[in-house]
Design a protein around this motif. Sequence first.
Motif, PDB file in Angstrom:
ATOM      1  N   VAL A  56       0.717  -1.319   0.091  1.00  0.00           N
ATOM      2  CA  VAL A  56       0.094  -0.017   0.086  1.00  0.00           C
ATOM      3  C   VAL A  56       0.926   1.230   0.062  1.00  0.00           C
ATOM      4  O   VAL A  56       0.248   2.340  -0.416  1.00  0.00           O
ATOM      5  CB  VAL A  56      -1.018   0.140   1.066  1.00  0.00           C
ATOM      6  N   HIS A  57       1.839   1.371   0.467  1.00  0.00           N
ATOM      7  CA  HIS A  57       2.900   2.606   0.250  1.00  0.00           C
ATOM      8  C   HIS A  57       2.899   2.671  -1.266  1.00  0.00           C
ATOM      9  O   HIS A  57       2.772   4.172  -1.650  1.00  0.00           O
ATOM     10  CB  HIS A  57       4.478   2.140   0.771  1.00  0.00           C
ATOM     11  N   ALA A  58       3.028   1.912  -2.295  1.00  0.00           N
ATOM     12  CA  ALA A  58       3.173   2.304  -3.315  1.00  0.00           C
ATOM     13  C   ALA A  58       1.869   2.291  -4.088  1.00  0.00           C
ATOM     14  O   ALA A  58       1.577   3.328  -4.726  1.00  0.00           O
ATOM     15  CB  ALA A  58       3.845   1.172  -4.121  1.00  0.00           C
ATOM     16  N   ALA A  59       0.806   1.515  -3.687  1.00  0.00           N
ATOM     17  CA  ALA A  59      -0.424   1.578  -4.302  1.00  0.00           C
ATOM     18  C   ALA A  59      -1.322   2.972  -3.730  1.00  0.00           C
ATOM     19  O   ALA A  59      -2.025   3.663  -4.662  1.00  0.00           O
ATOM     20  CB  ALA A  59      -1.477   0.470  -3.459  1.00  0.00           C
ATOM     21  N   ALA A  60      -1.015   3.384  -2.646  1.00  0.00           N
ATOM     22  CA  ALA A  60      -1.684   5.072  -2.319  1.00  0.00           C
ATOM     23  C   ALA A  60      -0.933   6.053  -2.969  1.00  0.00           C
ATOM     24  O   ALA A  60      -1.787   7.017  -3.233  1.00  0.00           O
ATOM     25  CB  ALA A  60      -1.232   5.306  -0.731  1.00  0.00           C
ATOM     26  N   ARG A  61       0.164   5.904  -3.502  1.00  0.00           N
ATOM     27  CA  ARG A  61       1.034   6.870  -4.111  1.00  0.00           C
ATOM     28  C   ARG A  61       1.385   6.766  -5.581  1.00  0.00           C
ATOM     29  O   ARG A  61       2.464   7.462  -6.210  1.00  0.00           O
ATOM     30  CB  ARG A  61       2.154   7.388  -3.344  1.00  0.00           C
ATOM     31  N   PHE A  62       0.794   5.647  -6.483  1.00  0.00           N
ATOM     32  CA  PHE A  62       1.224   5.315  -7.491  1.00  0.00           C
ATOM     33  C   PHE A  62       1.426   6.474  -8.625  1.00  0.00           C
ATOM     34  O   PHE A  62       2.542   6.723  -9.459  1.00  0.00           O
ATOM     35  CB  PHE A  62       0.583   4.179  -8.034  1.00  0.00           C
ATOM     36  N   ARG A  63       0.469   7.394  -8.579  1.00  0.00           N
ATOM     37  CA  ARG A  63       0.500   8.584  -9.470  1.00  0.00           C
ATOM     38  C   ARG A  63       1.835   9.487  -9.047  1.00  0.00           C
ATOM     39  O   ARG A  63       2.387   9.932  -9.894  1.00  0.00           O
ATOM     40  CB  ARG A  63      -0.771   9.550  -9.456  1.00  0.00           C
ATOM     41  N   ALA A  64       1.992   9.774  -7.872  1.00  0.00           N
ATOM     42  CA  ALA A  64       2.904  10.613  -7.529  1.00  0.00           C
ATOM     43  C   ALA A  64       4.237   9.838  -7.830  1.00  0.00           C
ATOM     44  O   ALA A  64       5.430  10.635  -8.153  1.00  0.00           O
ATOM     45  CB  ALA A  64       2.858  11.006  -5.892  1.00  0.00           C
ATOM     46  N   LEU A  65       4.570   8.559  -7.373  1.00  0.00           N
ATOM     47  CA  LEU A  65       5.655   7.858  -7.803  1.00  0.00           C
ATOM     48  C   LEU A  65       5.964   7.830  -9.411  1.00  0.00           C
ATOM     49  O   LEU A  65       7.021   7.787  -9.716  1.00  0.00           O
ATOM     50  CB  LEU A  65       5.494   6.493  -7.260  1.00  0.00           C
ATOM     51  N   ASP A  66       4.859   7.657 -10.238  1.00  0.00           N
ATOM     52  CA  ASP A  66       5.112   7.872 -11.462  1.00  0.00           C
ATOM     53  C   ASP A  66       5.501   9.140 -11.966  1.00  0.00           C
ATOM     54  O   ASP A  66       6.706   9.196 -12.746  1.00  0.00           O
ATOM     55  CB  ASP A  66       3.630   7.497 -12.247  1.00  0.00           C
ATOM     56  N   ALA A  67       5.152  10.272 -11.564  1.00  0.00           N
ATOM     57  CA  ALA A  67       5.736  11.717 -11.932  1.00  0.00           C
ATOM     58  C   ALA A  67       7.059  11.680 -11.290  1.00  0.00           C
ATOM     59  O   ALA A  67       8.061  12.520 -11.937  1.00  0.00           O
ATOM     60  CB  ALA A  67       4.613  12.626 -11.193  1.00  0.00           C
ATOM     61  N   ARG A  68       7.355  11.165  -9.971  1.00  0.00           N
ATOM     62  CA  ARG A  68       8.692  11.308  -9.329  1.00  0.00           C
ATOM     63  C   ARG A  68       9.721  10.433  -9.911  1.00  0.00           C
ATOM     64  O   ARG A  68      11.021  10.879  -9.905  1.00  0.00           O
ATOM     65  CB  ARG A  68       8.693  11.253  -7.917  1.00  0.00           C
ATOM     66  N   PRO A  70      10.057   8.825 -13.334  1.00  0.00           N
ATOM     67  CA  PRO A  70       9.604   8.487 -14.791  1.00  0.00           C
ATOM     68  C   PRO A  70      10.175   7.486 -15.338  1.00  0.00           C
ATOM     69  O   PRO A  70      11.581   7.260 -14.919  1.00  0.00           O
ATOM     70  CB  PRO A  70      10.033   9.987 -15.366  1.00  0.00           C
ATOM     71  N   GLY A  71       9.618   6.584 -16.067  1.00  0.00           N
ATOM     72  CA  GLY A  71      10.180   5.499 -16.814  1.00  0.00           C
ATOM     73  C   GLY A  71      10.213   4.300 -15.873  1.00  0.00           C
ATOM     74  O   GLY A  71      10.359   3.268 -16.247  1.00  0.00           O
ATOM     75  N   SER A  72       9.575   4.304 -14.718  1.00  0.00           N
ATOM     76  CA  SER A  72       9.491   3.349 -13.852  1.00  0.00           C
ATOM     77  C   SER A  72       8.420   2.260 -14.335  1.00  0.00           C
ATOM     78  O   SER A  72       7.644   2.675 -15.104  1.00  0.00           O
ATOM     79  CB  SER A  72       9.158   3.746 -12.496  1.00  0.00           C
ATOM     80  N   LYS A  73       8.483   1.266 -13.938  1.00  0.00           N
ATOM     81  CA  LYS A  73       7.710   0.145 -14.307  1.00  0.00           C
ATOM     82  C   LYS A  73       6.502  -0.330 -13.212  1.00  0.00           C
ATOM     83  O   LYS A  73       7.218  -0.160 -11.948  1.00  0.00           O
ATOM     84  CB  LYS A  73       8.189  -1.139 -14.551  1.00  0.00           C
ATOM     85  N   PHE A  74       5.567  -0.664 -13.304  1.00  0.00           N
ATOM     86  CA  PHE A  74       4.361  -0.765 -12.244  1.00  0.00           C
ATOM     87  C   PHE A  74       3.821  -2.084 -12.566  1.00  0.00           C
ATOM     88  O   PHE A  74       3.593  -2.396 -13.638  1.00  0.00           O
ATOM     89  CB  PHE A  74       3.465   0.282 -12.361  1.00  0.00           C
ATOM     90  N   VAL A  75       3.354  -2.837 -11.342  1.00  0.00           N
ATOM     91  CA  VAL A  75       2.819  -4.092 -11.365  1.00  0.00           C
ATOM     92  C   VAL A  75       1.687  -4.004 -10.364  1.00  0.00           C
ATOM     93  O   VAL A  75       1.883  -3.558  -9.263  1.00  0.00           O
ATOM     94  CB  VAL A  75       3.816  -5.302 -10.907  1.00  0.00           C
ATOM     95  N   LEU A  76       0.340  -4.330 -10.852  1.00  0.00           N
ATOM     96  CA  LEU A  76      -0.923  -4.345 -10.281  1.00  0.00           C
ATOM     97  C   LEU A  76      -0.965  -5.440  -9.977  1.00  0.00           C
ATOM     98  O   LEU A  76      -1.409  -6.471 -10.915  1.00  0.00           O
ATOM     99  CB  LEU A  76      -1.863  -3.610 -11.064  1.00  0.00           C
TER     100      LEU A  76
END
Length: 155
Positions: A56-68, A70-76
Amino acid sequence: MFGIGLSRTGTRSLNEALRLLGLDVRHYPTDPITAREVITGAPYSILDRCDGLTDVHAAARFRALDARHPGSKFVLTTRARGDWLTSCRRHFEHYRPETKPPLLRDMIVRLRRDVYGVDAFDEEAFSAAYDRHVEGVVDYFSRRMTLLVVDIPGG
């Protein structure tokens, strides 16, 4: 790399798989610095020392993490709703924030409110939060190839 599934969707298993692939990814960090950053909404400084986060640390802030980052990969990570709710009920009734030290308690409460809208397990609130989260993630990443959706518990 960020595992942005909700708790009890296989985030720990994803974390272990990523570590086997050589990534230093942290699952639900509880250190005092991260706890303060959750409570205040500050960016995660732990990401200066590791390759990513899961749960949930990442789930809660996925938009901010993506902006901060860039180019990161995400797994849902996802899970059958009934199984997920049963697992959440057991987990959240056992892992009660009021039994933790104040800083950790405040972090847990903040994450639960941010993600589920409640402090303690509530089937209706959790079910609505699950839908909101999955739909929000899929919509957010719909035009990019940086999201993998996987049902780890479903095989």
